[in-house]
Design an enzyme around this catalytic site. Structure first.
Site, PDB file in Angstrom:
ATOM      1  N   LYS A   1       1.197  -1.052  -0.365  1.00 60.60           N
ATOM      2  CA  LYS A   1      -0.093  -0.199  -0.455  1.00 60.60           C
ATOM      3  C   LYS A   1       0.435   1.724  -0.794  1.00 60.60           C
ATOM      4  CE  LYS A   1      -4.331   1.883   2.304  1.00 60.60           C
ATOM      5  NZ  LYS A   1      -4.591   2.169   3.496  1.00 60.60           N
TER       6      LYS A   1
ATOM      7  N   SER B   1      29.228 -17.573 -28.730  1.00 54.92           N
ATOM      8  CA  SER B   1      28.346 -18.713 -28.038  1.00 54.92           C
ATOM      9  C   SER B   1      29.481 -19.559 -27.271  1.00 54.92           C
ATOM     10  CB  SER B   1      27.711 -19.222 -29.176  1.00 54.92           C
ATOM     11  OG  SER B   1      27.562 -19.008 -29.864  1.00 54.92           O
TER      12      SER B   1
ATOM     13  N   LYS C   1      22.933 -23.511 -16.117  1.00 57.08           N
ATOM     14  CA  LYS C   1      22.296 -22.938 -17.712  1.00 57.08           C
ATOM     15  C   LYS C   1      21.506 -22.682 -17.903  1.00 57.08           C
ATOM     16  CE  LYS C   1      23.872 -23.591 -22.858  1.00 57.08           C
ATOM     17  NZ  LYS C   1      22.461 -23.577 -22.948  1.00 57.08           N
TER      18      LYS C   1
END
Length: 664
Positions: free
Chosen positions: A33, A80, A122
């Site tokens: 709140k 990668s 991963k």
């Protein structure tokens, strides 16, 4: 007005801190709140002043629907990771690292520390790159894309409440992470979704690829950050230090991070991660193992695709049972005919699987795979479906799979070589010729702009192109007879084909399509042998001396150039004006040639990557640490401890202006 702006800044800082406590620390200091009251107060002030701070929490969800995705060039490359599927492969990687370090330490006074690895989970989501400016404001977020260029998803990332819109940092950085959808968020979303999501990965990827930002927000994504890919501030000495920096910046980070000093410890951690996989509120598909020491990483270096200092350990993939309906035989660029299983559609890991790999007839017989039988299908590495075996009880009404004796495309007789079948009709077998032409014309090969598989099919079918050399005999008038080829498009293709005649030797070698030879190996061959003639006449013994070329690749190269038909095709290409060249890079004499240089601080005219490229173009070696072997320390604004180390060791220190004057 000034008072209102100050109040807005105060509210934004407070609300962002409360959000961090709530979403990242899970330890709120105020009630919902109280938070809502402050948030509403900020919204009113923004409307009155017509000013919105770029890091305001009101920017997390917008009403706009974007028109399209724009491209973003990453400041630092997103690599990668190489993959290991078992401990043997992981130990091989570790041993390669040990060998490089031992060689380096035997020749250098500045020794590398003993190998220490960091193991993390991963995550199975979507890789993202977040850029924060010198004021700590999130200015850009992008997908991985090619690793060099991604798509701008800044508006989408801002909907992730755990991602801070501002951090306490005074230099430009790019932080890499994984955007994920938790199982809790997935279940909540599907309760009200008209089209339920199939899996967590698609939920995350689809949200970030959605141009409707409100829809992205509804998915309630999360994120974990694990790497600084670009940094204009003080350099990190270790991955641990980098991860602490990420955590201190308030970026969400997974709590699990383990340090290991040997492979036994690494294996235990991998087993632990796999054991808790099912208990997690998000998907993982393996573990990531990285070298901790940053200088060691620099010595280990990179392949053309992967860093050599990191590897992903992939968990065993999921399996399911379905019926084998038929086998389809396909012809590849080399003429190899391979079987593909056609399956009764089945859901596996959230993906509908209809086809699977069968490899060859020996594989089919070994697994006792038969038509009509129930087969076990695995998504190897959670991506490629493969048939692993059969359900024995289902074999009763099954049929044997027959090996083809003729090519499924040109009806030529097939020849068997080892476990594989080949179509030797290289002149008129469409799949072979089309794939060979497409490969030859590709960007990394001869770079013939505007070339496509559709174009290659038309050239084969309508213009009777039967060899690579025939490309250089095409006339514009012939192209005008093809579908969708008008004057300009025809001329552009003719020009592109002619322009490709002057190509670098590595691209030409790659374009030839030698089995097992990618672009990196082609580059390595050229660096070693310099000329096409030398490569053609090399021996297997000489070939295995090339970095990363083993006996199998060496034999592929040797056998390729022993083929009289291939030699004849190469000679025809040369006679038609193709001129592959090799130029050794010549560096003019300059004060930095063969010098070891360390850079510290921010430069005005160069990013960190640009100054590294510039120094290397001058023949200098760029190092990350200062030692007595360092020749120069190039100092910019706000230098780090390297500057102090240089003074301590008496290493020559130069500023950017002095550097520029020396290279004029």
């Amino acid at each position: 007005m000034d008072n209102k702006l100050e109040k807005m800044k105060e509210l934004v800082e407070e609300l962002n801190q409360y959000a961090y406590e709530y979403y990242v620390l899970d330890n709120p200091s105020i009630s919902d709140k109280e938070y809502d009251l402050k948030y509403d107060e900020l919204v009113i002030l923004e409307k009155k002043t017509e000013v919105t701070l770029p890091y305001s929490p009101t920017q997390r969800v917008g009403d706009k629907i974007l028109g399209e995705f724009s491209k973003y060039t990453h400041k630092g490359r997103l690599w990668s990771l190489d993959k290991a599927q078992n401990m043997e492969q992981l130990i091989e990687w570790h041993n390669r690292n040990l060998k490089v370090i031992e060689q380096y330490n035997s020749m250098s006074e500045d020794k590398l520390p003993e190998l220490r690895y960091i193991v993390t989970k991963k995550f199975d989501g979507l890789t993202v790159n977040c850029t924060y400016d010198e004021n700590g404001i999130l200015i850009k977020s992008a997908t991985r894309g090619t690793g060099i260029i991604g798509e701008d998803i800044t508006a989408q990332i801002k909907t992730i409440k755990t991602v801070p819109l501002k951090i306490k940092n005074s230099h430009v950085i790019e932080v890499h992470g994984e955007a994920i959808m938790t199982k809790t968020a997935f279940e909540e979303y599907n309760k009200a979704a008209q089209v339920p999501l199939k899996n967590l990965r698609n939920g995350a990827a689809g949200a970030l690829r959605n141009l409707d930002i409100k829809e992205t927000a509804r998915r309630n994504l999360s994120a974990f950050f694990y790497d600084v890919g670009y940094n204009e501030g003080p350099e990190f000495k270790s991955y641990r230090e980098m991860m602490n920096f990420i955590k201190n910046m308030g970026l969400p980070q997974d709590k699990y991070i383990k340090e290991c000093t040997n492979m036994e410890e690494v294996e235990k951690e991998i087993e632990y991660i796999e054991s808790i996989r099912g208990e997690l509120d998000y998907d993982i598909d393996g573990a990531v193992i990285v070298v901790d020491d940053i200088k060691t990483r620099e010595i280990l270096g990179y392949t053309i695709k992967f860093p050599k200092w990191a590897i992903a350990y992939k968990f065993e993939a999921k399996e399911i049972t379905t019926k084998l309906l038929d086998v389809e035989w396909n012809v590849g660029r080399s003429g190899r005919v391979t079987p593909t299983a056609l399956l009764e559609p089945v859901e596996l890991g959230g993906v509908t699987v209809k086809r699977a790999t069968l490899n060859n007839m020996d594989d089919i017989k070994r697994k006792n795979v038969k038509l009509g039988a129930k087969v076990l299908v695995r998504r190897s590495n959670d991506v490629i479906p493969e048939i692993m075996g059969v359900v024995e009880e289902s074999l009763e009404e099954s049929e044997e799979i027959q090996a083809p004796d003729r090519c499924p495309y040109c009806n030529s007789h097939l020849v068997q070589n080892g476990v594989h079948y080949y179509c030797e009709n290289t002149l008129s077998c469409k799949p072979q010729m089309v794939k060979s032409i497409v490969h030859f014309a590709s960007r990394e090969a001869m770079n013939i702009a505007g070339f496509s598989e559709k174009t290659a099919e038309q050239l084969f079918e309508k213009l009777d192109i039967k060899s690579i050399a025939d490309l250089y005999k095409i006339k514009k008038e012939e192209l005008l007879t093809l579908e969708k080829f008008k004057d300009k498009k025809s001329q552009n293709l003719i020009d592109a084909i002619q322009n490709s005649k002057n190509c670098d030797l590595a691209s030409f070698i790659y374009a030839l399509g030698i089995p097992n030879v990618g672009k990196k190996t082609a580059n390595d061959l050229v660096m070693k042998f310099k000329t096409l003639e030398s490569i053609k006449n090399t021996t297997i013994e000489q070939l295995v001396e090339v970095p990363d070329v083993g006996e199998i690749v060496a034999k592929s190269i040797y056998d390729f150039f022993e083929d009289e038909k291939i030699i004849s095709n190469i000679e025809e290409l040369l006679n038609l004006g193709v001129k592959p060249y090799y130029e050794e890079e010549r560096i003019d004499e300059n004060p930095f040639m063969d010098k070891t240089i360390v850079v510290t601080g921010s430069l005005n005219n160069y990013s960190r990557g640009e100054i590294k490229d510039k120094l290397q173009s001058l023949g200098a070696k760029v190092s990350s640490s200062v030692s007595k072997n360092t020749d120069y320390v190039l100092v910019g604004e706000k230098p780090g401890s390297k500057y102090e180390k240089a003074i301590e060791l008496g290493v020559k220190v130069i500023n950017e202006e002095e550097f520029s004057n020396k290279i004029k």
